[in-house]
Structure formats: structure tokens, C-alpha cells
Design an enzyme around this catalytic site. Sequence first.
Site, PDB file in Angstrom:
ATOM      1  N   CYS A 140      -4.664 -12.367   2.408  1.00 20.33           N
ATOM      2  CA  CYS A 140      -5.793 -11.330   2.531  1.00 20.33           C
ATOM      3  C   CYS A 140      -7.123 -11.949   1.874  1.00 20.33           C
ATOM      4  CB  CYS A 140      -5.463 -10.165   2.200  1.00 20.33           C
ATOM      5  SG  CYS A 140      -4.985  -9.610   0.361  1.00 20.33           S
ATOM      6  N   HIS A 187      -4.489  -5.224  -1.680  1.00 22.31           N
ATOM      7  CA  HIS A 187      -4.962  -5.763  -0.310  1.00 22.31           C
ATOM      8  C   HIS A 187      -6.262  -5.471   0.023  1.00 22.31           C
ATOM      9  CE1 HIS A 187      -3.974  -7.279   3.866  1.00 22.31           C
ATOM     10  NE2 HIS A 187      -4.700  -6.114   4.252  1.00 22.31           N
ATOM     11  N   HIS A 244      -8.095  -8.890   8.951  1.00 22.54           N
ATOM     12  CA  HIS A 244      -7.582  -9.074   7.808  1.00 22.54           C
ATOM     13  C   HIS A 244      -6.208  -9.928   8.104  1.00 22.54           C
ATOM     14  CE1 HIS A 244      -4.138  -5.808   7.871  1.00 22.54           C
ATOM     15  NE2 HIS A 244      -4.442  -5.853   9.103  1.00 22.54           N
TER      16      HIS A 244
END
Length: 105
Positions: A18, A65, A77
Site C-alpha cells: 500500500c 493501511h 490501493h
Amino acid sequence: QLGKPYCYGGEGPGCFDCSGLTMKAWGAAGVGLPHNAAAQYNAIRHVSYADLQPGDLVFFNGLGHNGMYVGNGQMIHAPRTGKTVEVVDISSGYYRSNYYGAGRP
């Protein structure tokens, strides 16, 4: 980078995690960011959810994240092992309920 696989620590070109994805995207625009979601959050100025603009970084799961806002309530993402880079809705459901914050490099 859509469709490229997730890999822990990946920063391209073949796979991404990410923060590696967001780091490389902003790096292409000449902006340096660290390769860690929490470190990226701490390195940028924060904006409210209501003020999100395409390119802003969005953070989830207590800074575990992140992704990049692309507009219309969506982000791109690299989600997790076994998945590929994708665009998802963050305006409701799982991502909205696990939203932590956002910022602009």
C-alpha cells in the site's frame, strides 16, 4: 498500476504494497515520501474527509493501511497478499467504518 499484484515491501514496478504504491505515485511527481503508511501520515498535512481531492492519501485501520483518493468516493490501493492493485469505494462500508484520516503531500 491497476492489476499489479500486492507484495509486502513492494514499490514496483512488478508489485506493490500500500505505501509503496503511494510513495511511487507521489515520487513520479517529484514528492518524496517514506515507505510506511504511518510515516507517510506523519509526513503530510492533514485534510478532512469532506475536503478530499484526487491525489490525497487516505488512511485506514489505525494507520495500518493507505491508498490514494481518486475522486467520487474512491481510492486506488494495493490491498493485501493474494490481491491486486484496485479501485474501491471508500464512501461507505468497510473502508468508511475503518477510516483513520487523510492528508496531502
